[in-house]
Structures are given as C-alpha cells and as structure tokens.
Design a protein around this motif. Structure first.
Motif, PDB file in Angstrom:
ATOM      1  N   LEU A  57      23.595 -71.540  17.940  1.00 28.83           N
ATOM      2  CA  LEU A  57      22.735 -71.812  19.057  1.00 28.83           C
ATOM      3  C   LEU A  57      21.753 -70.384  19.456  1.00 28.83           C
ATOM      4  N   VAL A  58      23.479 -69.380  18.725  1.00 21.86           N
ATOM      5  CA  VAL A  58      23.034 -68.120  20.166  1.00 21.86           C
ATOM      6  C   VAL A  58      21.711 -67.338  18.728  1.00 21.86           C
ATOM      7  N   ALA A  59      22.333 -67.080  17.443  1.00 15.90           N
ATOM      8  CA  ALA A  59      21.530 -66.436  16.767  1.00 15.90           C
ATOM      9  C   ALA A  59      20.547 -66.562  16.035  1.00 15.90           C
ATOM     10  N   GLY A  60      20.899 -68.271  15.837  1.00 16.93           N
ATOM     11  CA  GLY A  60      19.330 -69.031  16.123  1.00 16.93           C
ATOM     12  C   GLY A  60      18.435 -68.713  16.508  1.00 16.93           C
ATOM     13  N   GLY A  61      18.466 -68.745  18.007  1.00 20.05           N
ATOM     14  CA  GLY A  61      17.632 -68.710  19.446  1.00 20.05           C
ATOM     15  C   GLY A  61      17.173 -67.564  18.706  1.00 20.05           C
ATOM     16  N   LEU A  62      17.775 -66.080  18.627  1.00 19.96           N
ATOM     17  CA  LEU A  62      17.353 -64.280  18.822  1.00 19.96           C
ATOM     18  C   LEU A  62      15.978 -65.020  17.514  1.00 19.96           C
ATOM     19  N   GLY A  66      12.321 -63.568  17.436  1.00 20.98           N
ATOM     20  CA  GLY A  66      12.317 -62.136  17.405  1.00 20.98           C
ATOM     21  C   GLY A  66      13.263 -61.166  17.688  1.00 20.98           C
ATOM     22  N   LEU A  67      14.346 -61.507  18.567  1.00 24.64           N
ATOM     23  CA  LEU A  67      15.192 -60.507  19.348  1.00 24.64           C
ATOM     24  C   LEU A  67      16.365 -60.103  17.891  1.00 24.64           C
ATOM     25  N   ALA A  68      16.632 -58.525  18.138  1.00 27.46           N
ATOM     26  CA  ALA A  68      17.891 -58.426  16.997  1.00 27.46           C
ATOM     27  C   ALA A  68      17.828 -59.294  15.348  1.00 27.46           C
ATOM     28  N   THR A  69      16.613 -59.379  15.357  1.00 20.65           N
ATOM     29  CA  THR A  69      16.307 -60.871  14.113  1.00 20.65           C
ATOM     30  C   THR A  69      17.411 -59.777  12.838  1.00 20.65           C
ATOM     31  N   ARG A  70      16.948 -59.103  11.697  1.00 25.15           N
ATOM     32  CA  ARG A  70      17.646 -58.763  10.619  1.00 25.15           C
ATOM     33  C   ARG A  70      19.389 -59.333  11.056  1.00 25.15           C
ATOM     34  N   ALA A  71      20.013 -58.249  12.246  1.00 20.26           N
ATOM     35  CA  ALA A  71      21.241 -58.747  12.469  1.00 20.26           C
ATOM     36  C   ALA A  71      21.485 -60.292  12.878  1.00 20.26           C
ATOM     37  N   SER A 118      11.287 -59.208  10.884  1.00 21.16           N
ATOM     38  CA  SER A 118      10.617 -60.418  11.661  1.00 21.16           C
ATOM     39  C   SER A 118       8.912 -60.437  12.262  1.00 21.16           C
ATOM     40  N   GLY A 119       8.442 -60.090  11.637  1.00 17.85           N
ATOM     41  CA  GLY A 119       6.747 -59.893  12.244  1.00 17.85           C
ATOM     42  C   GLY A 119       6.072 -60.065  13.140  1.00 17.85           C
ATOM     43  N   PRO A 120       5.190 -59.859  13.188  1.00 21.58           N
ATOM     44  CA  PRO A 120       4.511 -59.481  14.071  1.00 21.58           C
ATOM     45  C   PRO A 120       4.424 -59.690  15.627  1.00 21.58           C
ATOM     46  N   TRP A 121       4.330 -61.051  15.302  1.00 19.39           N
ATOM     47  CA  TRP A 121       5.100 -61.866  16.664  1.00 19.39           C
ATOM     48  C   TRP A 121       6.683 -61.794  16.978  1.00 19.39           C
ATOM     49  N   SER A 122       6.732 -60.749  17.530  1.00 15.11           N
ATOM     50  CA  SER A 122       8.039 -60.753  17.808  1.00 15.11           C
ATOM     51  C   SER A 122       8.923 -59.978  18.602  1.00 15.11           C
ATOM     52  N   PHE A 123       9.837 -60.345  20.266  1.00 15.65           N
ATOM     53  CA  PHE A 123      10.363 -59.169  20.359  1.00 15.65           C
ATOM     54  C   PHE A 123      10.748 -58.488  19.595  1.00 15.65           C
ATOM     55  N   ASP A 124      10.956 -58.120  18.365  1.00 13.97           N
ATOM     56  CA  ASP A 124      11.037 -56.515  18.118  1.00 13.97           C
ATOM     57  C   ASP A 124      10.117 -55.359  17.877  1.00 13.97           C
ATOM     58  N   THR A 125       9.354 -56.311  17.154  1.00 17.78           N
ATOM     59  CA  THR A 125       7.669 -56.171  17.599  1.00 17.78           C
ATOM     60  C   THR A 125       7.423 -55.064  18.815  1.00 17.78           C
ATOM     61  N   LEU A 126       7.488 -56.056  19.738  1.00 19.07           N
ATOM     62  CA  LEU A 126       7.405 -55.677  20.928  1.00 19.07           C
ATOM     63  C   LEU A 126       7.721 -54.241  21.804  1.00 19.07           C
ATOM     64  N   VAL A 127       9.153 -54.184  21.357  1.00 22.26           N
ATOM     65  CA  VAL A 127      10.380 -52.938  21.671  1.00 22.26           C
ATOM     66  C   VAL A 127      10.023 -52.239  21.078  1.00 22.26           C
ATOM     67  N   SER A 128       9.665 -51.822  20.122  1.00 19.19           N
ATOM     68  CA  SER A 128       9.200 -51.210  18.744  1.00 19.19           C
ATOM     69  C   SER A 128       8.462 -50.372  19.511  1.00 19.19           C
ATOM     70  N   ARG A 129       7.160 -50.976  20.035  1.00 22.30           N
ATOM     71  CA  ARG A 129       5.987 -50.972  20.440  1.00 22.30           C
ATOM     72  C   ARG A 129       6.008 -49.802  21.718  1.00 22.30           C
ATOM     73  N   VAL A 130       6.799 -50.502  22.696  1.00 25.44           N
ATOM     74  CA  VAL A 130       7.265 -50.151  23.665  1.00 25.44           C
ATOM     75  C   VAL A 130       8.297 -48.510  23.544  1.00 25.44           C
ATOM     76  N   ARG A 131       9.064 -48.320  22.692  1.00 32.21           N
ATOM     77  CA  ARG A 131       9.589 -47.313  22.540  1.00 32.21           C
ATOM     78  C   ARG A 131       8.763 -46.099  22.424  1.00 32.21           C
ATOM     79  N   LYS A 132       7.604 -46.000  21.219  1.00 30.59           N
ATOM     80  CA  LYS A 132       7.019 -45.615  20.549  1.00 30.59           C
ATOM     81  C   LYS A 132       5.847 -45.480  21.634  1.00 30.59           C
ATOM     82  N   LYS A 133       5.729 -45.616  23.230  1.00 32.68           N
ATOM     83  CA  LYS A 133       4.500 -45.203  23.900  1.00 32.68           C
ATOM     84  C   LYS A 133       5.681 -44.530  24.994  1.00 32.68           C
ATOM     85  N   ARG A 134       6.747 -43.833  24.412  1.00 37.87           N
ATOM     86  CA  ARG A 134       8.023 -43.250  25.909  1.00 37.87           C
ATOM     87  C   ARG A 134       7.381 -41.919  24.906  1.00 37.87           C
TER      88      ARG A 134
END
Length: 134
Positions: A57-62, A66-71, A118-134
């Motif tokens: 349930l939890v890891a499948g939801g993650l 697309g959040l912490a996808t690889r782990a 995770s591919g481009p449509w994921s929270f992993d990608t969104l988080v990565s973009r936000v971190r790059k802007k900082r």
C-alpha cells in the motif's frame, strides 16, 4: 522519440504503483472483497502478510506518485522476490505452475523502475526542479 518514451515510463510507473497499492488495500482493508477476493484481513503486525500489505500500500502509493521512486520500487521488488521464493516457488519450478506470475511480473517491473527512474511526470522530477532553482 524521447518524449514518447518519457511519457510511457511515467504511465508505466503510475499503473504498476496503483495496481500494487490496490493489492495492499485489498489485504489490509478487505476492499474489494479482501485478499484474493475472500478471506479476512491478516491480524495487525502478523508476519509476513500484514507487513507485506503495508509495503504494498505505502510503497506502491509512493511509486504511483513518483515520490522516492527508486527506494520505494526497490522495497517493492524485494518484497515480491521474497513472496515468490517463499510462497510460490516451493509449489513448482515455473511461475505458470506455481501461480507466481504476478509476483514475478511485479518484481521485475519494480526492478526496472529502480534502474530507469520515475520519468518526467513525477514528484521526484518536481522536487529536483525546485531544488535546482534554489
């Protein structure tokens, strides 16, 4: 060709994560009809069924989000490998004989996501973009 590949990876991740999370929900909450369409949910904390359902349930939801996808996908893949070798493989050598096709497919699908991400449509990608802007 790359945009199509990226879209397919993201959609594959969403579908696999959703299906896996549904298995966990069915086992934990008896929806729809409980584990394998019948039977009661396992007691809280029962090894390994309750814990496997929580991981599903939890890891499948993650993975689906697309959040912490690889782990999360690595945990899911390992869970399905454990299930295959402890539940299915003792019943026969081949998945077609021992009923382990879903476990094998989930295991390899999640391992693929560990390797390709995770591919481009994921929270992993969104988080990565936000971190790059900082």
């Amino acid at each position: 060709m790359e945009p199509i590949r990226d879209a397919v990876v993201s959609l594959f991740r969403v579908v696999v994560g959703l299906l896996f999370a549904c298995h966990g929900a069915a086992t934990l909450f008896g929806v729809p009809g409980g584990p394998r369409g019948g039977g009661a949910p396992p007691p809280i904390g029962a090894w390994p069924y309750w814990w496997a359902a929580v991981i599903e349930l939890v890891a499948g939801g993650l993975v689906m989000l697309g959040l912490a996808t690889r782990a999360a996908a690595l945990l899911c893949s390992g869970t399905m490998a454990f299930a295959y070798f402890t539940v299915h493989q003792p019943k026969g050598l081949f998945p077609l004989i021992n009923g382990g096709e879903p476990a094998a497919l989930f295991c390899w699908s999640f391992l693929l996501l560990v390797l390709i991400g995770s591919g481009p449509w994921s929270f992993d990608t969104l988080v990565s973009r936000v971190r790059k802007k900082r």
